[in-house]
Scaffold this motif. Structure first.
Motif, PDB file in Angstrom:
ATOM      1  N   LYS A 196     -23.522  36.374 -18.714  1.00 28.38           N
ATOM      2  CA  LYS A 196     -23.711  35.174 -19.522  1.00 28.38           C
ATOM      3  C   LYS A 196     -24.993  34.466 -19.101  1.00 28.38           C
ATOM      4  N   LYS A 197     -25.800  34.082 -20.079  1.00 28.49           N
ATOM      5  CA  LYS A 197     -27.008  33.321 -19.815  1.00 28.49           C
ATOM      6  C   LYS A 197     -26.843  31.935 -20.423  1.00 28.49           C
ATOM      7  N   VAL A 198     -27.114  30.930 -19.620  1.00 25.83           N
ATOM      8  CA  VAL A 198     -27.030  29.544 -20.077  1.00 25.83           C
ATOM      9  C   VAL A 198     -28.428  28.963 -20.043  1.00 25.83           C
ATOM     10  N   PHE A 199     -28.926  28.551 -21.204  1.00 28.35           N
ATOM     11  CA  PHE A 199     -30.248  27.948 -21.304  1.00 28.35           C
ATOM     12  C   PHE A 199     -30.085  26.443 -21.475  1.00 28.35           C
ATOM     13  N   LEU A 200     -30.404  25.703 -20.425  1.00 25.78           N
ATOM     14  CA  LEU A 200     -30.377  24.242 -20.501  1.00 25.78           C
ATOM     15  C   LEU A 200     -31.756  23.772 -20.955  1.00 25.78           C
ATOM     16  N   GLY A 246     -28.322  39.516 -15.026  1.00 25.54           N
ATOM     17  CA  GLY A 246     -28.263  38.616 -13.892  1.00 25.54           C
ATOM     18  C   GLY A 246     -27.578  39.231 -12.681  1.00 25.54           C
ATOM     19  N   LYS A 247     -27.811  38.599 -11.527  1.00 12.67           N
ATOM     20  CA  LYS A 247     -27.208  39.077 -10.288  1.00 12.67           C
ATOM     21  C   LYS A 247     -25.731  38.723 -10.206  1.00 12.67           C
ATOM     22  N   LYS A 248     -25.314  37.728 -10.991  1.00 12.04           N
ATOM     23  CA  LYS A 248     -23.908  37.339 -11.037  1.00 12.04           C
ATOM     24  C   LYS A 248     -23.477  37.255 -12.501  1.00 12.04           C
ATOM     25  N   GLN A 249     -22.226  36.918 -12.709  1.00 11.72           N
ATOM     26  CA  GLN A 249     -21.686  36.882 -14.063  1.00 11.72           C
ATOM     27  C   GLN A 249     -22.424  35.884 -14.937  1.00 11.72           C
ATOM     28  N   VAL A 250     -22.811  34.746 -14.365  1.00 11.78           N
ATOM     29  CA  VAL A 250     -23.470  33.684 -15.118  1.00 11.78           C
ATOM     30  C   VAL A 250     -24.838  33.397 -14.504  1.00 11.78           C
ATOM     31  N   THR A 251     -25.861  33.281 -15.349  1.00 12.55           N
ATOM     32  CA  THR A 251     -27.171  32.820 -14.900  1.00 12.55           C
ATOM     33  C   THR A 251     -27.490  31.528 -15.631  1.00 12.55           C
ATOM     34  N   PHE A 252     -27.707  30.468 -14.872  1.00 11.87           N
ATOM     35  CA  PHE A 252     -27.963  29.140 -15.429  1.00 11.87           C
ATOM     36  C   PHE A 252     -29.457  28.845 -15.285  1.00 11.87           C
ATOM     37  N   PHE A 253     -30.153  28.775 -16.416  1.00 11.24           N
ATOM     38  CA  PHE A 253     -31.585  28.485 -16.418  1.00 11.24           C
ATOM     39  C   PHE A 253     -31.799  27.008 -16.728  1.00 11.24           C
ATOM     40  N   LYS A 254     -32.247  26.266 -15.731  1.00  6.42           N
ATOM     41  CA  LYS A 254     -32.601  24.873 -15.968  1.00  6.42           C
ATOM     42  C   LYS A 254     -34.025  24.830 -16.514  1.00  6.42           C
ATOM     43  N   ASN A 255     -34.157  24.419 -17.774  1.00 10.92           N
ATOM     44  CA  ASN A 255     -35.456  24.378 -18.442  1.00 10.92           C
ATOM     45  C   ASN A 255     -35.778  22.972 -18.931  1.00 10.92           C
ATOM     46  N   ALA A 295     -26.291  31.018 -24.269  1.00 11.85           N
ATOM     47  CA  ALA A 295     -25.688  29.770 -24.743  1.00 11.85           C
ATOM     48  C   ALA A 295     -26.682  28.640 -24.503  1.00 11.85           C
ATOM     49  N   ASN A 296     -26.918  27.825 -25.509  1.00 15.25           N
ATOM     50  CA  ASN A 296     -27.943  26.793 -25.446  1.00 15.25           C
ATOM     51  C   ASN A 296     -27.336  25.399 -25.342  1.00 15.25           C
ATOM     52  N   VAL A 297     -27.847  24.646 -24.370  1.00 16.70           N
ATOM     53  CA  VAL A 297     -27.351  23.301 -24.094  1.00 16.70           C
ATOM     54  C   VAL A 297     -28.539  22.348 -24.094  1.00 16.70           C
ATOM     55  N   ILE A 298     -28.510  21.351 -24.960  1.00 19.76           N
ATOM     56  CA  ILE A 298     -29.532  20.311 -24.982  1.00 19.76           C
ATOM     57  C   ILE A 298     -29.028  19.137 -24.151  1.00 19.76           C
ATOM     58  N   LEU A 299     -29.779  18.772 -23.130  1.00 25.27           N
ATOM     59  CA  LEU A 299     -29.403  17.643 -22.278  1.00 25.27           C
ATOM     60  C   LEU A 299     -30.329  16.472 -22.581  1.00 25.27           C
ATOM     61  N   THR A 300     -29.767  15.386 -23.072  1.00 26.22           N
ATOM     62  CA  THR A 300     -30.572  14.231 -23.429  1.00 26.22           C
ATOM     63  C   THR A 300     -30.159  13.014 -22.605  1.00 26.22           C
ATOM     64  N   ARG A 301     -30.980  11.982 -22.695  1.00 27.01           N
ATOM     65  CA  ARG A 301     -30.725  10.766 -21.928  1.00 27.01           C
ATOM     66  C   ARG A 301     -31.241   9.578 -22.719  1.00 27.01           C
ATOM     67  N   ASP A 302     -30.604   8.458 -22.576  1.00 19.32           N
ATOM     68  CA  ASP A 302     -31.077   7.226 -23.197  1.00 19.32           C
ATOM     69  C   ASP A 302     -32.560   7.051 -22.857  1.00 19.32           C
ATOM     70  N   PRO A 345     -24.748  28.676 -32.197  1.00 23.75           N
ATOM     71  CA  PRO A 345     -23.960  27.638 -31.531  1.00 23.75           C
ATOM     72  C   PRO A 345     -24.743  26.969 -30.398  1.00 23.75           C
ATOM     73  N   PHE A 346     -24.588  25.682 -30.293  1.00 24.14           N
ATOM     74  CA  PHE A 346     -25.232  24.915 -29.227  1.00 24.14           C
ATOM     75  C   PHE A 346     -24.370  23.696 -28.954  1.00 24.14           C
ATOM     76  N   VAL A 347     -24.705  23.009 -27.880  1.00 23.07           N
ATOM     77  CA  VAL A 347     -23.998  21.776 -27.568  1.00 23.07           C
ATOM     78  C   VAL A 347     -25.008  20.784 -27.002  1.00 23.07           C
ATOM     79  N   VAL A 348     -24.748  19.509 -27.213  1.00 21.97           N
ATOM     80  CA  VAL A 348     -25.586  18.445 -26.665  1.00 21.97           C
ATOM     81  C   VAL A 348     -24.806  17.709 -25.590  1.00 21.97           C
TER      82      VAL A 348
END
Length: 241
Positions: free
Chosen positions: A6-10, A77-86, A103-110, A148-151
């Motif tokens: 699993k690849k997680v793109f933040l 990836g070297k493990k089941q999940v690779t989390f890419f902080k971008n 899997a794409n995750v949009i991280l926002t802030r006020d 699919p994505f999530v914020v």
């Protein structure tokens, strides 16, 4: 995604809780984290290089070719999940097709909170420095191709970390792990070489810090940029967990 890769793109903006989120995922036994792999690429494509502390160290220690970086991100990836902080604004001149592989995750802030924090390091930020416009483009892109994505909203994560992480893990189709809620003080080996300039608060923390509204007068010089960011932030919130 392959269930074992699993690849997680933040996709975050600066001065958010992206580093804390990376530390959170680093506590998982099934996950490896990667810190801003496109940073050097961004510095070679952006006029902002003189404004970034440690830029020469970043360029000498990382791959500067964004296409090659993306190729590396596609490897197993070297493990089941690779989390890419971008950082979303690091995507200058790149094809976004690779995002379909994870899997794409949009991280926002006020933006009021973000701009106050960011301007302590870079005094006169522009929209291209802070990622809101590109985050909106990402949202529209994901929607248009039905990807699919999530914020995630930083304020909600800080107020309700367990609930938000549980929902995030559910979206990623991985089990929630209570270990994600805390970590030891200090750096982690995965930190980028820029950590000494940007990660002080996370290095002093042992978990997500409770949200506190800062009672500080907002700088007048940043008000025009705030007015640009605010409607984008509000649109992003409509898709937030």
């Amino acid at each position: 995604m392959n269930s074992r890769d699993k690849k997680v793109f933040l996709w975050s903006g600066p001065r958010n809780i992206s580093t804390a989120l990376m530390y959170s995922f680093a506590q998982r036994q099934d996950t490896v984290v990667v810190d801003e792999p496109l940073y050097a690429h961004y510095l070679t494509r952006s006029p902002a290089k003189p404004l970034h502390p440690g830029a020469d160290d970043i360029l000498s220690s990382m791959e500067v070719n964004g296409e090659k970086v993306i190729e590396g991100m596609q490897k197993e990836g070297k493990k089941q999940v690779t989390f890419f902080k971008n950082m979303s604004h690091h995507l200058i001149g790149l094809d976004w097709d690779f995002m379909k592989s994870g899997a794409n995750v949009i991280l926002t802030r006020d933006p009021k909170d973000m701009l106050m924090s960011f301007s302590e390091v870079i005094e006169e930020p522009e929209m291209s420095d802070i990622g809101y416009a590109i985050q909106l483009e990402l949202l529209d892109y994901f929607t248009s191709i039905k990807l699919p994505f999530v914020v995630l909203d930083a304020k909600k994560v800080l107020k309700h970390p367990e609930d938000q992480l549980y929902k995030l893990c559910n979206f990623l189709n991985i089990p929630f792990d209570h270990a994600m809620l805390s970590w030891q003080k200090g750096p982690i080996p995965e930190d980028g070489v820029w950590a000494k300039y940007w990660y002080k608060n996370v290095h002093l923390s042992t978990g997500f810090q409770p949200y506190r509204q800062k009672d500080i007068t907002f700088p007048e010089r940043l008000i025009p940029l705030l007015k640009e960011c605010q409607p984008i932030y509000e649109k992003l919130l409509k898709d937030a967990l």
